[in-house]
Enzyme design. Structure first.
Site, PDB file in Angstrom:
ATOM      1  N   LYS A 182      -6.350  -1.774  -1.877  1.00  0.00           N
ATOM      2  CA  LYS A 182      -6.289  -0.303  -1.907  1.00  0.00           C
ATOM      3  C   LYS A 182      -5.720   0.220  -3.234  1.00  0.00           C
ATOM      4  O   LYS A 182      -6.248   1.152  -3.805  1.00  0.00           O
ATOM      5  CB  LYS A 182      -5.391   0.235  -0.786  1.00  0.00           C
ATOM      6  CG  LYS A 182      -5.848  -0.097   0.611  1.00  0.00           C
ATOM      7  CD  LYS A 182      -5.001   0.639   1.642  1.00  0.00           C
ATOM      8  CE  LYS A 182      -3.515   0.338   1.594  1.00  0.00           C
ATOM      9  NZ  LYS A 182      -3.101  -0.971   2.111  1.00  0.00           N
ATOM     10  N   ARG A 232       0.473   6.026   7.780  1.00  0.00           N
ATOM     11  CA  ARG A 232       0.584   4.686   8.328  1.00  0.00           C
ATOM     12  C   ARG A 232       0.975   4.698   9.799  1.00  0.00           C
ATOM     13  O   ARG A 232       1.048   3.655  10.417  1.00  0.00           O
ATOM     14  CB  ARG A 232       1.647   3.936   7.547  1.00  0.00           C
ATOM     15  CG  ARG A 232       1.029   2.995   6.476  1.00  0.00           C
ATOM     16  CD  ARG A 232       1.995   1.992   6.235  1.00  0.00           C
ATOM     17  NE  ARG A 232       2.005   0.885   5.429  1.00  0.00           N
ATOM     18  CZ  ARG A 232       1.989   0.770   4.117  1.00  0.00           C
ATOM     19  NH1 ARG A 232       1.764   1.794   3.365  1.00  0.00           N
ATOM     20  NH2 ARG A 232       2.166  -0.384   3.544  1.00  0.00           N
ATOM     21  N   ARG A 260      -1.166 -12.334  -5.701  1.00  0.00           N
ATOM     22  CA  ARG A 260      -0.990 -11.063  -6.409  1.00  0.00           C
ATOM     23  C   ARG A 260       0.227 -11.087  -7.336  1.00  0.00           C
ATOM     24  O   ARG A 260       1.291 -11.594  -6.979  1.00  0.00           O
ATOM     25  CB  ARG A 260      -0.828  -9.940  -5.383  1.00  0.00           C
ATOM     26  CG  ARG A 260      -0.523  -8.590  -6.009  1.00  0.00           C
ATOM     27  CD  ARG A 260      -0.962  -7.462  -5.169  1.00  0.00           C
ATOM     28  NE  ARG A 260      -0.174  -7.346  -3.938  1.00  0.00           N
ATOM     29  CZ  ARG A 260      -0.463  -6.467  -2.991  1.00  0.00           C
ATOM     30  NH1 ARG A 260      -1.502  -5.672  -3.113  1.00  0.00           N
ATOM     31  NH2 ARG A 260       0.289  -6.401  -1.910  1.00  0.00           N
ATOM     32  N   ARG A 318       5.714  -9.461  -5.956  1.00  0.00           N
ATOM     33  CA  ARG A 318       6.504  -8.525  -5.161  1.00  0.00           C
ATOM     34  C   ARG A 318       7.268  -9.294  -4.097  1.00  0.00           C
ATOM     35  O   ARG A 318       6.742 -10.218  -3.511  1.00  0.00           O
ATOM     36  CB  ARG A 318       5.576  -7.516  -4.478  1.00  0.00           C
ATOM     37  CG  ARG A 318       5.335  -6.296  -5.310  1.00  0.00           C
ATOM     38  CD  ARG A 318       4.217  -5.450  -4.757  1.00  0.00           C
ATOM     39  NE  ARG A 318       4.269  -5.239  -3.316  1.00  0.00           N
ATOM     40  CZ  ARG A 318       3.390  -4.469  -2.665  1.00  0.00           C
ATOM     41  NH1 ARG A 318       2.453  -3.843  -3.330  1.00  0.00           N
ATOM     42  NH2 ARG A 318       3.474  -4.324  -1.369  1.00  0.00           N
ATOM     43  N   ARG A 330       4.085  -7.802   7.741  1.00  0.00           N
ATOM     44  CA  ARG A 330       3.368  -6.580   7.339  1.00  0.00           C
ATOM     45  C   ARG A 330       2.030  -6.479   8.067  1.00  0.00           C
ATOM     46  O   ARG A 330       1.601  -5.394   8.450  1.00  0.00           O
ATOM     47  CB  ARG A 330       3.178  -6.550   5.817  1.00  0.00           C
ATOM     48  CG  ARG A 330       4.481  -6.254   5.083  1.00  0.00           C
ATOM     49  CD  ARG A 330       4.378  -6.542   3.598  1.00  0.00           C
ATOM     50  NE  ARG A 330       3.447  -5.660   2.934  1.00  0.00           N
ATOM     51  CZ  ARG A 330       2.790  -5.989   1.821  1.00  0.00           C
ATOM     52  NH1 ARG A 330       2.975  -7.173   1.269  1.00  0.00           N
ATOM     53  NH2 ARG A 330       1.969  -5.133   1.264  1.00  0.00           N
TER      54      ARG A 330
HETATM   55  P1  AMP Z   1       2.596  -0.805   0.326  1.00  0.00           P
HETATM   56  O1  AMP Z   1       2.754  -1.082  -1.119  1.00  0.00           O
HETATM   57  O2  AMP Z   1       1.697   0.373   0.601  1.00  0.00           O
HETATM   58  O3  AMP Z   1       2.194  -2.029   1.115  1.00  0.00           O
HETATM   59  O4  AMP Z   1       4.039  -0.347   0.870  1.00  0.00           O
HETATM   60  C1  AMP Z   1       5.163  -1.185   0.751  1.00  0.00           C
HETATM   61  C2  AMP Z   1       6.232  -0.812   1.778  1.00  0.00           C
HETATM   62  O5  AMP Z   1       6.636   0.564   1.600  1.00  0.00           O
HETATM   63  C3  AMP Z   1       5.781  -0.889   3.233  1.00  0.00           C
HETATM   64  O6  AMP Z   1       5.842  -2.219   3.745  1.00  0.00           O
HETATM   65  C4  AMP Z   1       6.795   0.059   3.892  1.00  0.00           C
HETATM   66  O7  AMP Z   1       8.062  -0.542   3.996  1.00  0.00           O
HETATM   67  C5  AMP Z   1       6.912   1.175   2.862  1.00  0.00           C
HETATM   68  N1  AMP Z   1       5.884   2.237   3.073  1.00  0.00           N
HETATM   69  C6  AMP Z   1       4.891   2.597   2.216  1.00  0.00           C
HETATM   70  N2  AMP Z   1       4.159   3.605   2.728  1.00  0.00           N
HETATM   71  C7  AMP Z   1       4.690   3.890   3.939  1.00  0.00           C
HETATM   72  C8  AMP Z   1       4.364   4.824   4.966  1.00  0.00           C
HETATM   73  N3  AMP Z   1       3.313   5.668   4.846  1.00  0.00           N
HETATM   74  N4  AMP Z   1       5.127   4.831   6.081  1.00  0.00           N
HETATM   75  C9  AMP Z   1       6.192   3.996   6.224  1.00  0.00           C
HETATM   76  N5  AMP Z   1       6.538   3.080   5.310  1.00  0.00           N
HETATM   77  C10 AMP Z   1       5.807   3.016   4.161  1.00  0.00           C
END
Ligand code: AMP
Length: 225
Positions: free
Chosen positions: A13, A86, A120, A169, A180
């Site tokens: 994404k 989310r 990644r 990361r 996740r």
């Molecule tokens: P991502 O890079 O989008 O996978 O986001 C990394 C982390 O940020 C996630 O595992 C959550 O802990 C937090 N996070 C990002 N976006 C959201 C969201 N819309 N709602 C809740 N937590 C979020």
């Protein structure tokens, strides 16, 4: 155009939305990137969300919505949301707050996700969205041919865009990736059903080729609307 890009963690994404940002001249709003930058800065928000990110758990809705609302208010008409909504709560808030033109849904098998996420590497500079992958995938699953060459920087483990060091990361480690994915199926997948029921327009794509081809397909499907 107001877009959402939706799919499991590691489905690409972030990469597709960076390409769409350039090609369509829209703003990319990535809640994950925002939270990671705040954690690095150790701001008040960063301290609040740090433990959720570390464990691969979702940040509480009210915190995320406050952050997204502020940005949407500034970028009202041209954005792509990456990583938001989310939860069904977040989705409900969003579609009541602003009209969304389309949702880009990325499909990919779990097995590929785990391989891709573990390869990644991202830029360590919080102001850069450099994103790479050291895993090379060429296999067929359920009739879908995945041909995903590695995406390496020109110089070993150095970002092409800004010259900073590349890192893995914290939440891309296998045990956190499994958490996740669990969170995605339990809390985020229902968002798709909710938005379909509400009649939003979906564009579906299999993430089985290089990002630039996927981005082209997304743009062509959006313009055929
Ligand atoms: P991502 O890079 O989008 O996978 O986001 C990394 C982390 O940020 C996630 O595992 C959550 O802990 C937090 N996070 C990002 N976006 C959201 C969201 N819309 N709602 C809740 N937590 C979020």
């Amino acid at each position: 155009m107001r877009l959402i890009i939706f799919g499991p963690p590691g489905s690409g994404k972030g990469t597709y939305s960076s390409i769409l940002k350039e090609k369509l001249g829209i703003e990319k709003i990535s809640t994950g990137d925002i939270f990671r930058a705040e954690v690095k800065k150790q701001s008040e928000l960063g301290k609040k969300v740090e433990s959720y990110l570390k464990q691969g758990l979702l940040v509480p809705d009210e915190i995320v919505i406050e952050v997204v609302k502020k940005i949407i208010d500034e970028k009202k008409d041209n954005f792509i949301l990456d990583g938001f909504p989310r939860t069904v709560n977040q989705a409900e808030w969003l579609i009541n707050y602003i009209k969304i033109d389309a949702i880009i849904k990325i499909n990919v098998h779990d097995e590929i996700l785990i391989e891709k996420i573990s390869g990644r590497r991202v830029c360590s500079n919080p102001n850069c969205d450099g994103n790479y992958n050291i895993t090379d995938i060429d296999k067929v699953i359920d009739g879908i041919h995945y041909k995903l060459p590695s995406l390496l920087p020109k110089n070993d483990m150095i970002c092409d865009k800004c010259g900073s060091k590349l890192i893995q990361r914290d939440d891309d480690r296998p045990e956190i990736v499994r958490e996740r994915l669990k969170v995605y199926y339990q809390q985020t997948k229902p968002v798709e059903e909710y938005l379909r029921k509400k009649g939003l327009y979906f564009v579906e794509i299999w993430a089985n080729r290089e990002p630039k081809f996927i981005a082209e397909e997304i743009i062509s499907k959006l313009s055929n609307r």
